[in-house]
Design an enzyme around this catalytic site. Sequence first.
Site, short mmCIF file in Angstrom:
data_model
loop_
_atom_site.label_atom_id
_atom_site.label_comp_id
_atom_site.label_asym_id
_atom_site.label_seq_id
_atom_site.Cartn_x
_atom_site.Cartn_y
_atom_site.Cartn_z
N SER A 1 -10.12 7.42 -2.90
CA SER A 1 -11.34 8.19 -2.63
C SER A 1 -12.56 7.63 -3.36
O SER A 1 -13.40 8.40 -3.85
CB SER A 1 -11.14 9.67 -3.00
N GLU B 1 -3.91 2.51 -7.37
CA GLU B 1 -4.33 3.60 -6.48
C GLU B 1 -3.40 4.80 -6.72
O GLU B 1 -2.29 4.84 -6.17
CB GLU B 1 -4.22 3.18 -5.02
N HIS C 1 0.85 -1.20 0.00
CA HIS C 1 0.00 0.00 0.00
C HIS C 1 0.89 1.25 0.00
O HIS C 1 1.95 1.26 0.62
CB HIS C 1 -0.92 -0.01 1.22
P1 PGA Z 1 -9.48 6.22 0.40
O1 PGA Z 1 -8.36 5.11 0.64
O2 PGA Z 1 -10.67 5.54 -0.23
O3 PGA Z 1 -9.77 6.77 1.76
O4 PGA Z 1 -8.88 7.22 -0.53
C1 PGA Z 1 -8.10 4.11 -0.31
C2 PGA Z 1 -6.81 3.41 0.03
O5 PGA Z 1 -5.84 4.07 0.44
O6 PGA Z 1 -6.72 2.17 -0.08
#
Ligand code: PGA
Length: 252
Positions: A214, A164, A93
């Site tokens: 998000s 991401e 991550h």
């Molecule tokens: P978020 O996080 O939906 O709060 O942006 C997603 C993630 O970091 O896996």
Amino acid sequence: MKRLIAANWKMNFAPGEASLYLAKLAKQIEVSPKVEVVICAPFVDLYPLAKAVDAKQFKLGAQNLSEHDDGPHTGEISGSMLKGLVDYVLVGHSERRAMGETDRQIAAKLAAARRHGLVPILCVGETLNEREHGLAEKVVVDQLTADLHGLTAEEVSGMVIAYEPVWAINHGQANPVPATPEQCKFAFRAIRHTLEELYGEAGSSGVRLLYGGSVDPDHAGAFLAMENVDGLLPGTASLNVEKFKKIVAAAA
Ligand code: PGA
């Protein structure tokens, strides 16, 4: 292939709160044959959640694992400890990469997950600075290639990869700016292409790709409609029953 909605709870919910929240989700989230719902919870929550969860409704995931199986690694949790508690584990991550986790460690963690029969959800994505310098695609492909180093087609098949973009992730700011599907197309194409180059069509086709950053109910459907997107990885929105319920419904 079944769609996958994986909730990343990050560092939220102590064990008591986690159990209460799971009970709320269990009442609200409909089981669908089309969607697999995974909850990636903090380590300390996994044991109580594993005892309470209905495996037909939710699968569990960890948010990290050690590349080692046992031994003098204070504070670490290994795949052999997670086995039996979870089916999935987040690896690489961006919040862990930002703390110094390297591609070499991530590759070793993927191998460790596979050794213990866990399905890794590998996270890749570029920072805003990298995107602004025209490096987004290169960063995604480089991360993927380095992280998968040493894995066989068999080990990769069945794995999950989440794109991401780091700049779209909600880091606690008041109004996070989500990416648009248009801004992400290149990444999903590049990930598929890289998988096909490394493992052939057969190896690549068993890998599900998720969008994360998000994710909220308003645009979940637009990402799910994209070519090459098999699911979502919501963080903040997964901490809210109503929002999470709508995201799962969008996938069903
Ligand atoms: P978020 O996080 O939906 O709060 O942006 C997603 C993630 O970091 O896996």
